[in-house]
Design an enzyme around this catalytic site. Structure first.
Site, mmCIF file in Angstrom:
data_model
loop_
_atom_site.group_PDB
_atom_site.id
_atom_site.type_symbol
_atom_site.label_atom_id
_atom_site.label_comp_id
_atom_site.label_asym_id
_atom_site.label_seq_id
_atom_site.Cartn_x
_atom_site.Cartn_y
_atom_site.Cartn_z
ATOM 1 N N HIS A 360 34.560 11.780 56.010
ATOM 2 C CA HIS A 360 35.689 11.593 55.107
ATOM 3 C C HIS A 360 36.803 10.873 55.864
ATOM 4 C CE1 HIS A 360 34.225 13.933 51.770
ATOM 5 N NE2 HIS A 360 34.084 15.049 52.488
ATOM 6 N N CYS A 403 36.462 6.678 53.223
ATOM 7 C CA CYS A 403 37.493 6.120 52.354
ATOM 8 C C CYS A 403 38.729 5.765 53.166
ATOM 9 C CB CYS A 403 37.856 7.112 51.257
ATOM 10 S SG CYS A 403 36.644 7.131 49.925
#
Length: 524
Positions: A360, A403
């Site tokens: 992440h 991301c």
């Protein structure tokens, strides 16, 4: 001459033959099955078909070439030409040639015909998908057997469907499936019609110290000052041709007929100067580290990431890297990994270094498995020339699947790798150390999410895997490969067609990163 003198000369000749065959044995040891297929194709005009079919190794080919007096210790230039064409140029040193020497005499003294060269160059640019399409169009006349682009072209030639004066079928196939290859065919036609043919039947010079310069009595078509003036105009012509190809237009051809073989020499020299590449011939290709975070203490899991990690391992091992995978890495463990590879002795003999992070993230940073945010720049800073001298002047490639901004609500089988969005991201370049030889490949542009299929892996890593597999054998450099990845990922969308993604690289590379073509095919 006395019988003793004749015996001595005979012994010396035998020793020379043994030494030369020893050289050929060494060259053979570096050549794989695909290289043998390429050599057999290039020798179709020099060795009888029935003999070529018997060749199972490069040594068999060398034996036939020597029997046909096309290869000898006194004149190994034909083998040098073959090695140059199949891009095994590091092996030229065994024949006491350099790449520059071959480039100097090759344009005017080719032994491989223009037609054979054309087919070989076309085969290099016919992808597996293009080949399937071509075979599909000719299915009624093509046997249902496994074919490579080379064996396909060889079959067309053997069946008299194409020859040096009849390229109609090949032109039709290229126009329908790979239009940009028409430029190579058009170039072949111009050179074939030229009063100054590029390929001459004259033999190339034997290997001596004089091969480093022009041979005695050999007249230059252009002086060095003429060459320098002409070289100044070449980059613009090259750009126009490339621009026309990208936009589907027909470029205005350069009149090579008037300049003849010397223009090819100039083009080769220009290409050598303009296309500086990082060295890739040390003992090892290098180390590849993959940090694969699937489970977190406070963040959601990342199903599908193991597929990405496996693909990265497979493709970088195929490229010659020693791959090390670390799963669910905490901040403390990551620091240990970074310290370990910052001082790793393997860098000294390696060509390159690769570091991949699957996790992440938000802009400019990635999450450890225990939920700590680590700046990407901090990770990369361990491998600067000051912190890691063994990697100085070597390419350092970082690929981040995470991301880099605002989270988007996922559909059923698509997840976003975003946490805590940043709405006003700083410049991407801020993540790259301010020194040469770094590349940072991000799955998405600043401020946006990247997507990961819960079973098939992420769009970005899967595209990177596929394009490395397909384009490295075509000797594309890493930035060209990442451009193809950008195009591929940008065309993908979720099931509803509303969610898109655009990767972005940032780099301080000084040269092109071109990986040597692996000897074996990458298996799925």
């Amino acid at each position: 001459m006395t019988s003793q003198g004749q015996s001595l000369n005979s012994t010396l000749d035998d020793n020379c033959q043994v030494n030369f065959r020893g050289t050929l044995l060494t060259i053979d040891s570096y050549l794989g099955d695909q290289d043998v297929e390429r050599l057999k194709f290039l020798c179709r005009d020099s060795i009888a078909s029935k003999n070529l079919e018997k060749c199972g190794s490069a040594l068999d080919i060398f034996d036939y070439l020597m029997a046909e007096e096309r290869l000898s210790e006194e004149d190994p230039s034909f083998l040098a030409e073959l090695l140059y064409i199949i891009k095994q140029r590091v092996l030229l040193r065994h024949l006491r040639y350099t790449k520059e020497q071959v480039e100097h005499w090759l344009p005017g003294r080719r032994k491989v015909s223009l037609f054979r060269n054309l087919l070989y160059e076309l085969s290099e640019d016919i992808s597996s998908e293009n080949l399937k399409s071509m075979i599909f169009l000719l299915r009624e006349s093509i046997p249902k057997v496994q074919m490579t682009s080379l064996s396909f072209l060889a079959y067309l030639e053997k069946q008299d469907k194409i020859d040096e004066d009849n390229l109609t079928l090949l032109e039709d196939l290229c126009k329908k499936i790979v239009p940009n290859l028409m430029r190579k065919i058009d170039k072949y036609k111009r050179e074939k019609a030229s009063p100054f043919p590029r390929a001459s039947q004259a033999g190339a010079p034997p290997v001596t110290k004089e091969t480093e310069s022009l041979h005695q009595g050999e007249k230059e078509l252009f002086s060095h000052s003429d060459i320098n003036q002409l070289l100044g105009a070449l980059p613009e012509v090259s750009w126009q041709d490339e621009h026309a190809q990208r936009n589907g237009d027909r470029a205005t051809p350069v009149s090579v007929e008037m300049l003849g073989a010397s223009v090819d020499t100039l083009t080769s020299e220009t290409s050598t100067k303009e296309t500086a590449v990082y060295r890739m011939d040390r003992k090892h290709r290098g180390l590849c580290v993959v940090v694969n975070n699937h489970s977190f203490t406070s963040l959601s899991e990342r199903p599908g990431t193991n597929k990405d990690a496996e693909c990265l391992k497979r493709v970088f091992q195929w490229l010659g890297f020693s791959v090390h995978i670390y799963v669910n890495v905490t901040k403390g463990h990551l620091e240990e990994v970074l310290q370990q590879f910052q001082t790793h002795p393997g860098h000294a003999d390696g060509d390159c270094f690769v570091f991949c992070v699957l996790t992440h993230g938000k802009f400019g940073a990635v999450y450890s498995s225990d939920g700590e945010l680590i700046p990407i720049r901090q990770i990369m800073s361990h491998f600067t020339a000051q912190q890691c001298p063994a990697l100085a002047h070597k390419p350092k490639l970082f690929f981040i699947q995470a991301c880099q901004g605002e989270e988007i609500q996922p559909s059923v089988s698509i997840e976003a790798d975003a946490v805590n969005p940043e709405h006003v991201p700083p410049s991407l370049q801020d993540s790259v150390p301010v020194e040469a030889d770094f590349l940072l490949g991000l799955a998405t542009v600043p401020g946006y999410v990247s997507f990961r299929h819960m079973e098939e892996g992420s769009w970005y890593i899967q595209s990177l895997y596929n394009h490395l597999k397909d384009l490295v054998p075509r000797q594309e450099d890493i930035l060209s490969i990442l451009t193809a990845v950008n195009d591929d990922v940008s065309r993908q969308a979720d099931k509803r067609g509303k969610k898109k993604q655009m990767p972005q690289p940032a780099f301080t590379l000084r040269k092109k990163v071109v990986f040597p073509v692996p000897q074996e095919e990458l298996l799925l």
